[in-house]
Design a protein around this motif. Sequence first.
Motif, PDB file in Angstrom:
ATOM      1  N   TYR A 243      -9.428  -0.183  -9.491  1.00  0.00           N
ATOM      2  CA  TYR A 243     -10.138   0.043  -8.207  1.00  0.00           C
ATOM      3  C   TYR A 243      -9.053  -0.067  -7.261  1.00  0.00           C
ATOM      4  O   TYR A 243      -9.152   0.535  -6.050  1.00  0.00           O
ATOM      5  N   GLY A 244      -7.739  -0.608  -7.362  1.00  0.00           N
ATOM      6  CA  GLY A 244      -6.690  -0.468  -6.492  1.00  0.00           C
ATOM      7  C   GLY A 244      -5.801   0.630  -6.881  1.00  0.00           C
ATOM      8  O   GLY A 244      -6.210   1.248  -7.668  1.00  0.00           O
ATOM      9  N   ALA A 245      -4.852   0.626  -6.102  1.00  0.00           N
ATOM     10  CA  ALA A 245      -3.894   1.693  -6.530  1.00  0.00           C
ATOM     11  C   ALA A 245      -2.750   1.235  -7.424  1.00  0.00           C
ATOM     12  O   ALA A 245      -2.652   0.007  -7.595  1.00  0.00           O
ATOM     13  N   GLY A 246      -2.161   2.310  -8.268  1.00  0.00           N
ATOM     14  CA  GLY A 246      -1.259   1.684  -8.995  1.00  0.00           C
ATOM     15  C   GLY A 246      -0.213   1.038  -8.460  1.00  0.00           C
ATOM     16  O   GLY A 246       0.144  -0.096  -8.868  1.00  0.00           O
ATOM     17  N   ILE A 247       0.492   1.687  -7.468  1.00  0.00           N
ATOM     18  CA  ILE A 247       1.434   0.894  -6.436  1.00  0.00           C
ATOM     19  C   ILE A 247       0.862   1.108  -4.946  1.00  0.00           C
ATOM     20  O   ILE A 247       0.523   2.053  -4.608  1.00  0.00           O
ATOM     21  N   GLY A 248       0.721  -0.070  -4.336  1.00  0.00           N
ATOM     22  CA  GLY A 248       0.070   0.107  -3.028  1.00  0.00           C
ATOM     23  C   GLY A 248      -0.984  -1.021  -2.766  1.00  0.00           C
ATOM     24  O   GLY A 248      -0.881  -1.950  -2.908  1.00  0.00           O
ATOM     25  N   GLY A 249      -2.143  -0.434  -2.304  1.00  0.00           N
ATOM     26  CA  GLY A 249      -3.392  -1.315  -1.600  1.00  0.00           C
ATOM     27  C   GLY A 249      -4.212  -1.733  -2.810  1.00  0.00           C
ATOM     28  O   GLY A 249      -4.317  -1.156  -3.854  1.00  0.00           O
ATOM     29  N   GLY A 250      -4.936  -3.076  -2.507  1.00  0.00           N
ATOM     30  CA  GLY A 250      -5.786  -3.462  -3.247  1.00  0.00           C
ATOM     31  C   GLY A 250      -7.167  -2.783  -3.289  1.00  0.00           C
ATOM     32  O   GLY A 250      -7.127  -1.901  -2.237  1.00  0.00           O
ATOM     33  N   GLY A 251      -7.978  -3.118  -4.254  1.00  0.00           N
ATOM     34  CA  GLY A 251      -9.397  -2.153  -4.074  1.00  0.00           C
ATOM     35  C   GLY A 251     -10.163  -2.624  -2.931  1.00  0.00           C
ATOM     36  O   GLY A 251     -10.117  -3.707  -2.343  1.00  0.00           O
ATOM     37  N   TYR A 252     -11.295  -1.765  -2.653  1.00  0.00           N
ATOM     38  CA  TYR A 252     -12.023  -1.807  -1.452  1.00  0.00           C
ATOM     39  C   TYR A 252     -11.645  -2.081  -0.008  1.00  0.00           C
ATOM     40  O   TYR A 252     -11.753  -3.221   0.544  1.00  0.00           O
ATOM     41  N   GLY A 278      -0.432   4.528  -3.117  1.00  0.00           N
ATOM     42  CA  GLY A 278      -1.086   4.504  -1.700  1.00  0.00           C
ATOM     43  C   GLY A 278      -2.003   3.716  -1.617  1.00  0.00           C
ATOM     44  O   GLY A 278      -1.786   2.336  -1.996  1.00  0.00           O
ATOM     45  N   GLY A 279      -3.273   3.990  -1.276  1.00  0.00           N
ATOM     46  CA  GLY A 279      -4.250   3.188  -0.822  1.00  0.00           C
ATOM     47  C   GLY A 279      -5.184   2.769  -2.035  1.00  0.00           C
ATOM     48  O   GLY A 279      -5.428   3.725  -2.928  1.00  0.00           O
ATOM     49  N   GLY A 280      -5.743   1.627  -2.018  1.00  0.00           N
ATOM     50  CA  GLY A 280      -6.874   1.316  -3.068  1.00  0.00           C
ATOM     51  C   GLY A 280      -8.210   2.118  -2.567  1.00  0.00           C
ATOM     52  O   GLY A 280      -8.320   2.685  -1.712  1.00  0.00           O
ATOM     53  N   SER A 281      -9.188   1.794  -3.563  1.00  0.00           N
ATOM     54  CA  SER A 281     -10.606   2.394  -3.095  1.00  0.00           C
ATOM     55  C   SER A 281     -10.885   2.083  -1.428  1.00  0.00           C
ATOM     56  O   SER A 281     -10.702   0.827  -1.210  1.00  0.00           O
ATOM     57  N   ASP A 282     -11.213   3.011  -0.846  1.00  0.00           N
ATOM     58  CA  ASP A 282     -11.391   2.995   0.667  1.00  0.00           C
ATOM     59  C   ASP A 282     -10.255   2.451   1.421  1.00  0.00           C
ATOM     60  O   ASP A 282     -10.318   2.323   2.615  1.00  0.00           O
ATOM     61  N   GLY A 283      -9.041   2.814   1.124  1.00  0.00           N
ATOM     62  CA  GLY A 283      -7.855   2.286   1.615  1.00  0.00           C
ATOM     63  C   GLY A 283      -7.074   3.438   2.006  1.00  0.00           C
ATOM     64  O   GLY A 283      -6.983   4.518   1.176  1.00  0.00           O
ATOM     65  N   ASN A 284      -6.600   3.269   3.244  1.00  0.00           N
ATOM     66  CA  ASN A 284      -5.384   4.317   3.753  1.00  0.00           C
ATOM     67  C   ASN A 284      -4.284   4.321   2.996  1.00  0.00           C
ATOM     68  O   ASN A 284      -3.853   3.118   2.408  1.00  0.00           O
ATOM     69  N   GLY A 285      -3.725   5.669   2.758  1.00  0.00           N
ATOM     70  CA  GLY A 285      -2.475   5.686   1.898  1.00  0.00           C
ATOM     71  C   GLY A 285      -1.375   5.029   2.461  1.00  0.00           C
ATOM     72  O   GLY A 285      -0.379   4.586   1.776  1.00  0.00           O
ATOM     73  N   GLY A 286      -1.065   4.833   3.718  1.00  0.00           N
ATOM     74  CA  GLY A 286       0.060   4.257   4.344  1.00  0.00           C
ATOM     75  C   GLY A 286       1.089   5.136   4.557  1.00  0.00           C
ATOM     76  O   GLY A 286       1.129   6.294   4.748  1.00  0.00           O
ATOM     77  N   GLU A 287       2.360   4.431   4.556  1.00  0.00           N
ATOM     78  CA  GLU A 287       3.661   5.298   4.542  1.00  0.00           C
ATOM     79  C   GLU A 287       4.263   5.287   3.440  1.00  0.00           C
ATOM     80  O   GLU A 287       4.838   4.234   2.943  1.00  0.00           O
ATOM     81  N   ILE A 288       4.555   6.552   2.827  1.00  0.00           N
ATOM     82  CA  ILE A 288       5.116   6.498   1.422  1.00  0.00           C
ATOM     83  C   ILE A 288       6.253   7.655   1.653  1.00  0.00           C
ATOM     84  O   ILE A 288       6.085   8.738   1.884  1.00  0.00           O
TER      85      ILE A 288
END
Length: 694
Positions: A243-252, A278-288
């Motif tokens: 539910y989180g990203a492979g690399i990036g934000g956690g889920g939800y 990038g982002g986890g579920s419901d998460g913004n991708g951020g700066e990549i």
Amino acid sequence: MRSWKQRLCSLLLCGAVLVSLCPTALAEGGGISYLDETGTEKSCETYTTVNNSDSKWEGGWYVAQDQTQVPSRITVTGEVHLILVNGCDLAAVTGIQVSEGNSLTIYAQSTEDGMGALNATGIGGDAGIGGGNGGDGGTITINGGTVTAISKDGAGTGAGIGGGAGGDGGNITISGGTVTATGECFGAGIGGGGEGGDGGKITINGGTVNATGIDGAGIGGGYRGAGGEITVSGGTVTAISKYGAGIGGGGYGGDGGKITINGGTVTATGQLSGAGIGGGSDGNGGEITITGGTVKAQGNSGADIGGGYDSNTDGIVLSNKIEISGGTVTRPDGSELNIGSATHQAKEEWVITDTEHWHPCEAADCNEHQFNKSAHTPGDWIVDQAATSSTAGSRRKECTACGYTMQTETIPATGGGSSGGGSYTPPTYKPDVTQPDEGGTVSVTPTRPERGDTVTVKPKPDEGYELDSITVTDRNSKSVDVTVKPDGTYTFTQPAGKVNIEVTYKPIETPWVNPFADMSEGDWYYEAVRFAQEQGLMNGYSDGRFGAEDTLSRSQLAQILFNKEGRPGVNYLLDFSDVAGEAWYTEAIRWATSQGIVSGYGDGTFGPDAPITREQLAVMLWRYSGSPAATNDALHFNDTDEISSFALEALRWAVENGILNGYGDGRLGPQGQATRAQVAQMLKNFFENQEEPT
């Protein structure tokens, strides 16, 4: 008197014995060799050899040799360096505590298959290597070795490497070795702990890294936590999360943070609703930013690179910035990437009709994805021109989201002369006050403020409670700044429109004073013993000790459960030949037998003084709970053949519910005698599991 020849022979013989007893690789000059972060061989001359009872590492150099198992959670204080000698196997059964402000650096002696191994398991919200439950991780550097770190499933699980439950990852650097890190439930594989822990600063320069999360990212934020600052410059990195990203934000809701890939071979997968990177579920991708390396990224419902799946729009959450200027970047199968910055990302502007609004998609000719689409919501009246005695005014209502003008009205002139002084009365707004369910009440003055008024909120906690939080949000659910006053009240400036005020209270916690002389806060069982003592379940000895490593008898556990139930009287014939009628434990065993919680050995005896085994303890707690069925029949331990048939279902239930865990080396130890520390931990796990809402 011995001759000089005899003395010389004795010295040579002693030297030969000492050399034969030393299992380590010696560097030139007699020290312990190791490879630093650049792979350069160096030597350590002064060090401490890790043994089974050495759970407090207080600065300096430590060396792990042969097979060593440390049952207590290891606590790192200050700056600690650990050398893993070739062929060694160090098991930190309950993990290694590296809290914020402390550091642990791990070295190996070679880069071959025989390099030393470290296995660390965090339980009860602790990271495998890093922060304890609720704590941030410190500085963790891995330059070599076979390092395996896991945080076991449980409420608010910590990261494999990084933060404890709710804690940030800290500063993590991997430059070599083979690293496998797993957050079994809410924590990241590497990074933040569950329930909001951010990834911290994570740098991977080399080595082979395998990181797995479920609700947390593979590498990055824990459940609901942002990815932090993640940089990959080398090595072979595989990161997976459901539910989180492979690399990036956690889920939800975990945002990707700042992710930079300059080199290495990187495979990142969001298996269900998180992005690959990038982002986890419901998460913004951020700066990549990707400038080099071989990168393979794949999301499922989320973007391959960018935002996670947006459950509110059935689309993909937008990304702040994605820049790919080098390297080879594809899906694992070589197909075209779904990049969140160009495909199915919301533009900032609104598309507005007479009845509704939405954000259009950035992708050209995409009319399928309409982000945040909804009907207009009218706000309060906005006065453009106040009426005077001789001149009419005007006012309008706008949509609270997109600003569309939904309604206009003329304000009639007030009449009564030509002085020009208008008599328009500005609107007032009665706040919505969410009174807490328990702990106290709250009052608000004035009760109908105008825009710009200072509103005072006065919490009134009940006896034994204190203020936990106070939040004020405007009509658009945006936070309103609140100021704390010296008299204990809180004030804010009334915005245009109604606000919502929510106050919560919490019980005042009385600090617990540790009554046990043989236990300190760094011990892995500290919180469990505190729980058991505060709940009246277990006490220490008359000499002030708790006796953590002592065994517990069958009668003592029966007495613990009997006390928990209020020592009810029962009329039941007790027919055990070894239970005296006036013994201190007789009524407890009578009650437990009448409830089906305990039984004898089948030969007419109960064995009240026999040390209780781990499987017997699980059976008694299982029966005490009504013998509930486990949902999973599998027990993934290498000693399941030692489980008695009567205890099998109870052990399935106890392991599944996090009440009983293994030793960290693949064993469950069903026939092992339960120590008082283990019993305290199991009771804590058990009763806290019972109190969770269903």
